[in-house]
Design an enzyme around this catalytic site. Structure first.
Site, mmCIF file in Angstrom:
data_model
loop_
_atom_site.group_PDB
_atom_site.id
_atom_site.type_symbol
_atom_site.label_atom_id
_atom_site.label_comp_id
_atom_site.label_asym_id
_atom_site.label_seq_id
_atom_site.Cartn_x
_atom_site.Cartn_y
_atom_site.Cartn_z
ATOM 1 N N HIS A 127 29.276 43.552 48.219
ATOM 2 C CA HIS A 127 30.468 43.155 48.171
ATOM 3 C C HIS A 127 30.803 43.161 46.691
ATOM 4 C CE1 HIS A 127 33.330 39.538 47.964
ATOM 5 N NE2 HIS A 127 33.277 39.721 49.180
ATOM 6 N N TYR A 128 32.024 42.851 46.509
ATOM 7 C CA TYR A 128 32.466 42.997 44.937
ATOM 8 C C TYR A 128 32.000 41.809 44.199
ATOM 9 C CZ TYR A 128 36.397 39.580 46.045
ATOM 10 O OH TYR A 128 37.212 38.614 46.186
#
Length: 180
Positions: A127-128
């Site tokens: 995920h970012y």
């Protein structure tokens, strides 16, 4: 078993701090559940690099990785950067769907910079968002120095040991700083 709530912890050992001129020489991963219980340890991989690449390490890295035995493991390894990336992704796919776990660790932005430069597919698996234990360490240093000082690390600078310490450190802050 795949669970989108599981957390992926990663640590890299590098030849230096600049992703444009230094390289990853060791990597390890651990998957925990959301309560920080270890579910699985991924492959611990020394990545082969030439003596020419290793000779460019500064004094600290030469001394530290030499003393830990990592430099010798890198010389003896047959695993390329691409193979290490593929092995790690294959392990992670068993535990966490792509794009669900933040990248977890200590000073994790540095690891992410190296992944972005050298292992883009693995960097894209996360995920970012980041779960960086160093954030809590910095806050504890300012708001509760006794809590920060009461956690002691071994500082082996081996990837798997460093991840285990990061998880233990987050547990420590959860209990003594966040008090959950």
């Amino acid at each position: 078993m795949q669970n989108p709530q599981n957390l992926i912890w990663i640590d890299l050992e590098m030849t230096g701090l600049d992703p444009d001129s230094d390289v990853i020489i060791e990597m390890a991963t651990i998957v925990t559940d959301s309560e920080l219980n270890t579910l699985a340890e991924g492959p611990v991989i020394a990545i082969h690099h030439s003596d020419e690449v290793l000779a460019r390490m500064d004094e600290w890295n030469t001394r530290t990785h030499g003393a830990s035995g990592l430099t010798q493991r890198v010389r003896e390894s047959k695993v390329s950067m691409a193979e290490a990336e593929a092995q790690t992704i294959a392990f992670l796919e068993q535990w966490v769907p792509k794009g669900k776990s933040p990248i977890c660790g200590n000073s994790i932005c540095q690891d992410r910079r190296f992944l972005y430069r050298h292992m883009r597919n693995l960097e894209n698996y996360f995920h970012y968002r980041n779960l960086d234990v160093s954030t809590l360490k910095e806050l504890a240093a300012r708001w509760a120095p006794d809590v920060r000082d009461s956690f002691k690390k071994g500082n082996t600078h081996l990837a798997l040991d460093d991840i285990r310490e990061s998880i233990a450190e987050l547990r420590h802050y959860r209990e003594h700083f966040i008090k959950l």
